[in-house]
Design an enzyme around this catalytic site. Sequence first.
Site, short mmCIF file in Angstrom:
data_model
loop_
_atom_site.label_atom_id
_atom_site.label_comp_id
_atom_site.label_asym_id
_atom_site.label_seq_id
_atom_site.Cartn_x
_atom_site.Cartn_y
_atom_site.Cartn_z
N ASP A 107 0.79 -1.24 0.00
CA ASP A 107 0.00 0.00 0.00
C ASP A 107 0.82 1.29 0.00
O ASP A 107 0.35 2.32 0.51
CB ASP A 107 -0.96 0.03 1.19
CG ASP A 107 -2.04 -1.03 1.10
OD1 ASP A 107 -2.16 -1.66 0.04
OD2 ASP A 107 -2.75 -1.24 2.11
N LYS A 141 -5.66 -5.61 -3.82
CA LYS A 141 -6.34 -6.30 -2.75
C LYS A 141 -7.52 -5.44 -2.31
O LYS A 141 -7.52 -4.22 -2.52
CB LYS A 141 -5.41 -6.58 -1.57
CG LYS A 141 -4.84 -5.34 -0.89
CD LYS A 141 -3.83 -5.75 0.18
CE LYS A 141 -3.25 -4.54 0.90
NZ LYS A 141 -4.23 -3.83 1.74
N CYS A 166 -2.62 -3.00 7.57
CA CYS A 166 -2.41 -3.84 6.39
C CYS A 166 -1.13 -4.67 6.47
O CYS A 166 -1.10 -5.82 6.03
CB CYS A 166 -2.43 -2.99 5.12
SG CYS A 166 -4.08 -2.34 4.75
#
Length: 270
Positions: free
Chosen positions: A64, A176, A209
Amino acid sequence: MEEDTNKQRRRLMLAAMASVPLVKTSAFASEHKPNATAPRAIKLDAKPAPITIDGAKTAVIVIDMQNDFGTKGGMFDLAGIDISGIQQAVAPTARVLLAAREAGIKIVYLKMGFRPDLSDLGTPNSVNRTRHFRMNVGKTVLAPDGKESRILIRDTWNTDILSELKPKAEDIVMYKTRFSGFYRTDLDLTLKNLGIEYLIFTGCTTSICVESTVRDAMFRDYLSVVLADCMDEPIGHGLPRSNHQASLLSVEVLLGWVSNSHHFVAALSV
């Protein structure tokens, strides 16, 4: 009758293909090739103890590190969340990626991003959907170049990887839709096809995450090393112990190993 049956089979196949998470097509050309040029034994200084990893069975995971989380004008910044720590993690992450590429170690990027119709965001009352709506998922915003973009929507400026960490053609890039990179993605299958056993983690945010993905990696028997200076966590900044520190402790005690970019780069240079 047989022709009708064949048509039905084709429709089912197409429907199944449409539901597969997006992986950059260039990834498939090399996903079955081992990291032949990677050093075999890499001795890495880490906590709770040093670990020796097999470079040919290692992948660096970048979680991310995209505009919505680490760039001015992205989702976090627009929500008033401090992104300075994530930005500080960019330079050490870039050094890790450079060293990994020179050593022939595979790099996998994970990006949080939803379909334009938000059909993969979750059921109407799901936590994933309701909490992301609080962050204005899907809202139209202007990218720095003045073009329209949308918060956390695939293939927009918002979900692009930070410019300093742009993927190369040989890297794997995968979307994702939940905090863990293993949830309804091809990550596990891709890593197993590559013969990967060791995962080097970078990215944001540490307690959400990154830790979610590390936990799922541990449940699947991967050996995970998180690089502490290549990730950050806005929650808890300024407190005696931040979520970043708490997550690193969880990894050190039970989920894997904790190291940093300096140790990783030094280990590859031996």
